[in-house]
Design a protein around this motif. Structure first.
Motif, PDB file in Angstrom:
ATOM      1  N   GLY A  67     -27.217  23.040   7.457  1.00 17.83           N
ATOM      2  CA  GLY A  67     -27.825  21.717   7.521  1.00 17.83           C
ATOM      3  C   GLY A  67     -29.231  21.702   8.062  1.00 17.83           C
ATOM      4  O   GLY A  67     -29.802  20.637   8.285  1.00 17.83           O
ATOM      5  N   CYS A  68     -29.824  22.880   8.269  1.00 14.99           N
ATOM      6  CA  CYS A  68     -31.179  22.962   8.809  1.00 14.99           C
ATOM      7  C   CYS A  68     -32.184  23.099   7.669  1.00 14.99           C
ATOM      8  O   CYS A  68     -31.828  23.422   6.532  1.00 14.99           O
ATOM      9  CB  CYS A  68     -31.288  24.148   9.766  1.00 14.99           C
ATOM     10  N   TYR A  69     -33.439  22.835   7.959  1.00 13.20           N
ATOM     11  CA  TYR A  69     -34.515  23.125   7.018  1.00 13.20           C
ATOM     12  C   TYR A  69     -34.802  24.623   7.062  1.00 13.20           C
ATOM     13  O   TYR A  69     -34.271  25.347   7.901  1.00 13.20           O
ATOM     14  CB  TYR A  69     -35.752  22.323   7.380  1.00 13.20           C
ATOM     15  N   VAL A  70     -35.660  25.102   6.126  1.00 10.72           N
ATOM     16  CA  VAL A  70     -35.853  26.546   5.977  1.00 10.72           C
ATOM     17  C   VAL A  70     -37.340  26.902   6.032  1.00 10.72           C
ATOM     18  O   VAL A  70     -38.194  26.081   5.691  1.00 10.72           O
ATOM     19  CB  VAL A  70     -35.233  27.058   4.660  1.00 10.72           C
TER      20      VAL A  70
ATOM     21  N   VAL B 220     -32.600  30.979  -7.559  1.00 10.91           N
ATOM     22  CA  VAL B 220     -33.239  31.154  -6.253  1.00 10.91           C
ATOM     23  C   VAL B 220     -34.749  31.069  -6.484  1.00 10.91           C
ATOM     24  O   VAL B 220     -35.315  31.911  -7.182  1.00 10.91           O
ATOM     25  CB  VAL B 220     -32.881  32.511  -5.609  1.00 10.91           C
ATOM     26  N   VAL B 221     -35.350  30.039  -5.928  1.00 14.26           N
ATOM     27  CA  VAL B 221     -36.803  29.884  -6.036  1.00 14.26           C
ATOM     28  C   VAL B 221     -37.348  29.663  -4.626  1.00 14.26           C
ATOM     29  O   VAL B 221     -37.204  28.576  -4.064  1.00 14.26           O
ATOM     30  CB  VAL B 221     -37.194  28.696  -6.945  1.00 14.26           C
ATOM     31  N   ILE B 222     -37.942  30.690  -4.069  1.00 16.44           N
ATOM     32  CA  ILE B 222     -38.501  30.595  -2.715  1.00 16.44           C
ATOM     33  C   ILE B 222     -39.977  30.920  -2.784  1.00 16.44           C
ATOM     34  O   ILE B 222     -40.372  31.979  -3.284  1.00 16.44           O
ATOM     35  CB  ILE B 222     -37.791  31.563  -1.752  1.00 16.44           C
ATOM     36  N   LYS B 223     -40.791  30.002  -2.300  1.00 14.94           N
ATOM     37  CA  LYS B 223     -42.237  30.224  -2.245  1.00 14.94           C
ATOM     38  C   LYS B 223     -42.663  30.287  -0.782  1.00 14.94           C
ATOM     39  O   LYS B 223     -42.291  29.447   0.016  1.00 14.94           O
ATOM     40  CB  LYS B 223     -42.974  29.106  -2.981  1.00 14.94           C
ATOM     41  N   ASP B 224     -43.427  31.300  -0.474  1.00 18.69           N
ATOM     42  CA  ASP B 224     -43.944  31.505   0.885  1.00 18.69           C
ATOM     43  C   ASP B 224     -42.811  31.549   1.912  1.00 18.69           C
ATOM     44  O   ASP B 224     -42.877  30.933   2.975  1.00 18.69           O
ATOM     45  CB  ASP B 224     -44.927  30.392   1.261  1.00 18.69           C
ATOM     46  N   GLY B 225     -41.776  32.291   1.594  1.00 19.98           N
ATOM     47  CA  GLY B 225     -40.647  32.426   2.512  1.00 19.98           C
ATOM     48  C   GLY B 225     -40.993  33.325   3.684  1.00 19.98           C
ATOM     49  O   GLY B 225     -41.755  34.287   3.552  1.00 19.98           O
ATOM     50  N   ARG B 226     -40.425  33.005   4.861  1.00 21.93           N
ATOM     51  CA  ARG B 226     -40.660  33.810   6.065  1.00 21.93           C
ATOM     52  C   ARG B 226     -39.330  34.108   6.741  1.00 21.93           C
ATOM     53  O   ARG B 226     -38.385  33.335   6.640  1.00 21.93           O
ATOM     54  CB  ARG B 226     -41.547  33.052   7.070  1.00 21.93           C
ATOM     55  N   HIS B 227     -39.297  35.234   7.449  1.00 16.40           N
ATOM     56  CA  HIS B 227     -38.133  35.559   8.277  1.00 16.40           C
ATOM     57  C   HIS B 227     -38.257  34.730   9.544  1.00 16.40           C
ATOM     58  O   HIS B 227     -39.200  34.907  10.330  1.00 16.40           O
ATOM     59  CB  HIS B 227     -38.121  37.043   8.611  1.00 16.40           C
ATOM     60  N   PRO B 228     -37.321  33.804   9.823  1.00 14.42           N
ATOM     61  CA  PRO B 228     -37.505  32.861  10.929  1.00 14.42           C
ATOM     62  C   PRO B 228     -37.639  33.521  12.295  1.00 14.42           C
ATOM     63  O   PRO B 228     -38.477  33.110  13.103  1.00 14.42           O
ATOM     64  CB  PRO B 228     -36.251  31.981  10.849  1.00 14.42           C
ATOM     65  N   VAL B 229     -36.830  34.548  12.554  1.00 13.00           N
ATOM     66  CA  VAL B 229     -36.855  35.172  13.876  1.00 13.00           C
ATOM     67  C   VAL B 229     -38.073  36.063  14.046  1.00 13.00           C
ATOM     68  O   VAL B 229     -38.773  36.005  15.065  1.00 13.00           O
ATOM     69  CB  VAL B 229     -35.560  35.974  14.130  1.00 13.00           C
ATOM     70  N   VAL B 230     -38.363  36.893  13.029  1.00 15.96           N
ATOM     71  CA  VAL B 230     -39.523  37.787  13.109  1.00 15.96           C
ATOM     72  C   VAL B 230     -40.804  36.973  13.267  1.00 15.96           C
ATOM     73  O   VAL B 230     -41.691  37.330  14.044  1.00 15.96           O
ATOM     74  CB  VAL B 230     -39.597  38.697  11.863  1.00 15.96           C
ATOM     75  N   GLU B 231     -40.887  35.863  12.537  1.00 17.14           N
ATOM     76  CA  GLU B 231     -42.066  35.004  12.638  1.00 17.14           C
ATOM     77  C   GLU B 231     -42.265  34.503  14.068  1.00 17.14           C
ATOM     78  O   GLU B 231     -43.373  34.468  14.588  1.00 17.14           O
ATOM     79  CB  GLU B 231     -41.920  33.816  11.689  1.00 17.14           C
TER      80      GLU B 231
ATOM     81  N   GLN C  69     -36.252  19.360  15.542  1.00 15.96           N
ATOM     82  CA  GLN C  69     -37.265  19.879  16.475  1.00 15.96           C
ATOM     83  C   GLN C  69     -37.785  21.229  16.001  1.00 15.96           C
ATOM     84  O   GLN C  69     -38.994  21.471  15.956  1.00 15.96           O
ATOM     85  CB  GLN C  69     -36.664  19.997  17.876  1.00 15.96           C
ATOM     86  N   VAL C  70     -36.866  22.129  15.659  1.00 19.03           N
ATOM     87  CA  VAL C  70     -37.262  23.470  15.198  1.00 19.03           C
ATOM     88  C   VAL C  70     -38.029  23.367  13.886  1.00 19.03           C
ATOM     89  O   VAL C  70     -39.052  24.045  13.693  1.00 19.03           O
ATOM     90  CB  VAL C  70     -36.015  24.364  15.039  1.00 19.03           C
ATOM     91  N   SER C  71     -37.543  22.521  12.971  1.00 13.03           N
ATOM     92  CA  SER C  71     -38.182  22.398  11.659  1.00 13.03           C
ATOM     93  C   SER C  71     -39.606  21.876  11.786  1.00 13.03           C
ATOM     94  O   SER C  71     -40.514  22.332  11.072  1.00 13.03           O
ATOM     95  CB  SER C  71     -37.359  21.463  10.764  1.00 13.03           C
ATOM     96  N   GLU C  72     -39.810  20.943  12.688  1.00 15.20           N
ATOM     97  CA  GLU C  72     -41.157  20.409  12.895  1.00 15.20           C
ATOM     98  C   GLU C  72     -42.058  21.439  13.569  1.00 15.20           C
ATOM     99  O   GLU C  72     -43.203  21.659  13.132  1.00 15.20           O
ATOM    100  CB  GLU C  72     -41.087  19.149  13.746  1.00 15.20           C
ATOM    101  N   ASP C  73     -41.559  22.066  14.607  1.00 12.28           N
ATOM    102  CA  ASP C  73     -42.369  23.033  15.360  1.00 12.28           C
ATOM    103  C   ASP C  73     -42.758  24.237  14.509  1.00 12.28           C
ATOM    104  O   ASP C  73     -43.850  24.789  14.668  1.00 12.28           O
ATOM    105  CB  ASP C  73     -41.614  23.512  16.600  1.00 12.28           C
ATOM    106  N   ARG C  74     -41.865  24.663  13.589  1.00 12.76           N
ATOM    107  CA  ARG C  74     -42.081  25.914  12.874  1.00 12.76           C
ATOM    108  C   ARG C  74     -42.377  25.702  11.383  1.00 12.76           C
ATOM    109  O   ARG C  74     -42.328  26.633  10.599  1.00 12.76           O
ATOM    110  CB  ARG C  74     -40.875  26.833  13.055  1.00 12.76           C
ATOM    111  N   ARG C  75     -42.666  24.465  11.012  1.00 10.74           N
ATOM    112  CA  ARG C  75     -43.095  24.144   9.638  1.00 10.74           C
ATOM    113  C   ARG C  75     -42.039  24.518   8.595  1.00 10.74           C
ATOM    114  O   ARG C  75     -42.335  25.151   7.591  1.00 10.74           O
ATOM    115  CB  ARG C  75     -44.425  24.850   9.312  1.00 10.74           C
ATOM    116  N   TYR C  76     -40.816  24.102   8.826  1.00 10.95           N
ATOM    117  CA  TYR C  76     -39.749  24.320   7.856  1.00 10.95           C
ATOM    118  C   TYR C  76     -39.713  23.148   6.867  1.00 10.95           C
ATOM    119  O   TYR C  76     -40.166  22.047   7.185  1.00 10.95           O
ATOM    120  CB  TYR C  76     -38.397  24.441   8.544  1.00 10.95           C
TER     121      TYR C  76
END
Length: 874
Positions: A630-633, A570-581, A552-559
């Motif tokens: 186990g969550c998406y990011v 470590v390869v992160i593209k367009d990473g966001r802070h989940p809580v600040v966002e 639910q969270v991954s879908e709602d917040r585009r993870y």
């Protein structure tokens, strides 16, 4: 004792066994407290303090609370860290010969709450036991008595590991032996833990022996046995819902120490100590209370087993691909109550009829949950569905036995369904027919007497009666009625026939209540046999709830689904802070990339205050934690190693309890990281060294960076305002500079919040002060001082290269001014003039040359050169 009345003597005798608890002493409809308990309770509960004659010369202080509302008062005392011993009357006062027998039936403590407002729905309530062994290892066992969870582990010779586990668990109470070291007890108390000394010289109680069968080490058995025995002896009732003790090892999970958990705000925020604003707050889309508890458990203990992590990811993917089934599942979960705690209350004996109806309604959802999973036509989801045991026998029993809307009380009847028990049906028939006869009697008497206001009534004192107003007494046939009670405006009568029916009805109703209670007890005992199956079901439902929550969270917040790298990339593209966002709501969050590999182990981050350095660092750690639970990011692409530990030093706070300053806390957290981190760890350091002088701070920061680079090799993000450290990129092969960009516009700073390669040379500190609305006079004066400092020639401390190897020459002091020209303690370094040495100064240089720098640490070398630097400036 002999100076007191027998009742007070009985009270004192019981109180002697519970000197550190409030003794709730049952006297009729009240729990009474006496002496010091009464004085203290009246203050804590804000109730009236009275007194009574206890046989001694002085009146005894006394206060009390009604037994039917005692739970509210008990909760107040428990929430303040006290213990409460419940002393009940063990026989009917009317039948007792002499003093009524009384004894304590339960000791309630912060760690043994079974119900009430003090028991948060989505949080466990753990009580723990710690055992110190001679080889300096520690056994830690913990139990949630409300759910039956039981676990135990052995920890190393660092008591900090014990404190960290206690903090992760949130345990409110710890049981220790009487000889447990006093200084360690004090460390526990500093964490707001209630320490209980319990000397257990006997073997584990027989009924708990089977719970320890899986334990293969004597240390584990000893630790768990102490806790189980304490629970049995303090609760004094069935604990059949306690699950077999399971072992775990902390290295089976990503280790996040107490400091790092706090700094990352995983389950609560630093400032408010509340859930809102934490990672748990962001993720908690769970529907059930037990799912909420499991989510918190997963956040506290991220996995490091890649196969298990990817199994969770696959199930999340299935939920994401089946939107309608997921929504249907969420709707069904809303009808599922807390199976774990319901099972616990069944075993504990404090379950009521409404609880059993909740249990029935929950079990009735299981077939639908199972079918929803099967409809997804996925092999892994089919396996989960197989674990959903509907416990049809329990559902059938409760459907036949318990009415749909029973009362809370178990002693008032109206609990058991018609048709469940033949004897009960006979009593009910007698009672109902008797009441029908009463109604018929009233109609007949009105017709015979002509008194329309005549009524047949009932009360508990006088039973059934015929009531006639005084104005109508002359209409009664003389001798027909027997006077029973006189009221102001009426008289009450009875007849032989009414007496007979009264006896029949009251006898039936009394037997109905007794039989219904007995039948309810039998039903509860039958349900108790299914507790292991109910607990297994609760575990599967909880996991389903958390996994659908991730989807639910991954879908709602585009993870997106993260990938794992065996090469530690470590390869992160367009990473966001989940809580600040989430907090920004409609505002646009600026995403950032992050790249680290074997050649980019350390990222040195520079940039202005408020530009987002700390947020950037935290989002990398939170992304790793999200991936490993186990969550998406929150990114458009994410490749991560599996980290074994996360260490953070972000933010500053004095530890007033232990008397440690901000800088000391900073150093302790830094020590914790560099002492225990491995190559597979993640380290986040924010502004290390700012709590002391500039020279000391920069020296420490550089020495720590070099140590991590040369000795540990952990992935590290290090933010700093010491721009001089950016030159380390030339000295340390695996360190790279990045910065958070900002621009000046019309004399004001604009933060772009974008990470770019390379260092920055400005902190914009005065601009930030201007944004904070410091007085203009202060801002203008600060600019004057800064301008003057920037125009002054400055010589600074040179860098210290990697640890000098024996085969390499010692540091060449002649290169000092050339190295100094590369650095500045200010924003824009000016030209540094090469000094001309006097004869006296040349002697100093000769002395430095004579020093053997091969065996000194980088920090010692910096200090030596610093002394030379002062000499040159002088």
């Amino acid at each position: 004792m002999t100076a007191y009345t027998p009742m007070i003597q009985q009270y004192l005798s019981v109180k002697a066994d519970y000197p550190d608890a409030f003794l709730f002493f049952r006297l009729g409809d009240f729990y009474e407290m006496f002496f010091d308990d009464a004085i203290k309770a009246s203050q804590e509960l804000e109730i009236t303090l009275t007194g009574r004659d206890g046989g001694a010369e002085e009146r005894i202080p006394m206060c009390g609370v009604p037994y039917h509302s005692a739970s509210n008062y008990i909760e107040q005392l428990i929430s303040k860290g006290y213990k409460v011993a419940i002393c009940e009357q063990m026989e009917d006062p009317k039948k007792a010969k002499g003093m009524v027998k009384r004894e304590v039936i339960q000791l309630i403590t912060p760690g043994t709450m079974m119900e009430g407002k003090g028991l948060a729905e989505k949080e466990n309530n753990y009580i723990a036991s710690v055992t110190a062994f001679e080889d300096r290892t520690y056994g830690l066992a913990y139990t949630d008595i409300s759910t039956g969870e039981n676990r135990v582990t052995l920890l190393s010779n660092h008591f900090e590991e014990v404190l960290n586990e206690i903090a992760v668990l949130g345990a409110k109470e710890v049981v220790v032996a009487s000889d447990f070291p006093g200084e360690l007890q004090q460390k526990l108390r500093e964490r707001d833990v209630l320490v209980i000394s319990f000397e257990d010289n006997s073997s584990v109680e027989f009924q708990f022996a089977q719970l320890l069968e899986q334990l293969n080490q004597e240390k584990l058995k000893q630790t768990s046995a102490r806790l189980l025995n304490y629970l049995f002896r303090s609760q004094k009732r069935s604990l059949d819902h306690l699950q077999p003790v399971a072992t775990y090892q902390i290295h089976q999970y990503m280790k996040i120490d107490y400091y790092s958990k706090r700094n990352l705000e995983l389950t609560e925020t630093i400032r408010s100590k509340g859930k809102k604003g934490s990672l748990l707050w962001l993720l908690d889309e769970t529907i059930t209370a037990m799912g909420g508890r499991m989510l918190k458990h997963w956040i506290d203990r991220p996995l490091i087993d890649r196969e298990k992590i990817e199994h969770r990811h696959e199930l999340v993917a299935v939920f994401l691909n089946h939107y309608f089934e997921r929504q249907e599942l969420r709707d069904k979960l809303k009808e599922v109550y807390d199976l774990e705690r319901l099972a616990g209350r069944v075993a504990f004996g404090n379950v009521n009829a409404r609880d059993l109806v909740q249990l029935k309604r929950s079990l009735m959802q299981v077939p639908s949950l199972k079918q929803i999973l099967l409809n997804m036509k996925n092999e892994k989801m089919n396996e989960v569905a197989e674990g959903l045991d509907p416990c049809e026998e329990v559902t059938d029993l409760l459907e036949r036995a318990i009415v749909e809307n029973p009362p809370i009380s178990l002693k008032e009847g109206n609990i058991i369904c018609d048709g469940y028990n033949e004897q009960l049906d006979q009593y009910r028939d007698a009672s109902r027919n008797g009441k029908t006869w009463i109604a018929q009697l009233e109609r007949e008497e009105r017709e015979k007497t002509g008194i329309k206001s005549l009524k047949v009534g009932y009360n508990r004192v006088f039973g059934y009666y015929i009531e006639v107003t005084r104005a109508n007494l002359h209409l009664l046939e003389e001798g027909r009625y027997e006077r029973k009670q006189t009221l102001t405006n009426a008289e009450r009568f009875i007849t032989p026939e009414l007496k007979e029916k009264e006896a029949l009805i009251l006898q039936a109703e009394e037997k109905i209540s007794e039989l219904e209670y007995d039948l309810f007890t039998e039903i509860r005992e039958i349900v108790k046999e299914y507790i292991p199956r109910l607990q297994a079901l609760a575990k599967v439902v909880s996991e389903l709830d958390v996994l659908q929550c991730f989807a639910q969270v991954s879908e709602d917040r585009r993870y997106i689904k993260p990938q794992f790298s065996a090469e530690r990339r470590v390869v992160i593209k367009d990473g966001r802070h989940p809580v600040v966002e989430k907090v920004l709501n409609s505002q646009e969050y600026v995403p950032n990339d992050c790249y680290m590999d074997s050649e980019r182990e350390i990222l040195l981050i520079t940039g202005p205050n408020m530009s987002g350095k700390s947020t950037y660092m935290r989002q990398i750690a939170l992304m790793a934690i999200l991936a490993q639970i186990g969550c998406y990011v929150p990114a458009s692409e994410a490749v991560l190693p599996i980290f074994d530990q996360v260490f953070t030093r972000i933010g500053a706070a004095d530890d007033l309890i232990s008397g440690q300053s901000t800088f000391m806390v900073e150093m302790l957290e830094a020590k914790n990281a560099i002492a225990y981190a491995t190559q597979n760890s993640l380290i986040l350091f924010d502004e290390i060294g700012r709590g002391t002088s500039t020279y000391d701070g920069m020296a420490l920061a550089q020495a720590i960076i070099e140590y991590i680079h040369n000795r540990i090799g952990a992935k590290t993000l290090f933010s700093t305002h010491y721009h001089e450290l950016t030159v380390l990129e030339k000295e340390l092969s695996k360190l790279k500079n990045i910065h958070v960009s900002a621009i000046e516009h019309h004399g004001k700073v604009v933060f772009l919040h974008k990470i770019k390669q390379g260092p920055t040379d400005k902190s914009y500190g005065i601009h930030v002060a201007q944004l904070a609305d410091l007085p203009k006079e202060v801002i203008d004066r600060a600019n004057e001082i800064l301008s003057a400092l920037e125009q002054s020639p400055v010589e600074t401390v040179p860098t210290v290269k990697e640890a000098v190897k024996p085969s390499e020459p010692a540091v060449q002091v002649e290169n000092f001014s050339e190295q100094a020209a590369q650095l500045s303690f200010f924003d824009e370094p000016k030209e540094v003039k090469k000094p001309e040495f006097s004869s006296k100064e040349k002697k100093v240089l000769d002395k430095i040359r004579e020093l053997d720098l091969l065996d000194v640490t980088p920090l010692q070398a910096i200090n030596m050169l610093y002394e030379l630097h002062k000499k040159l400036k002088g």
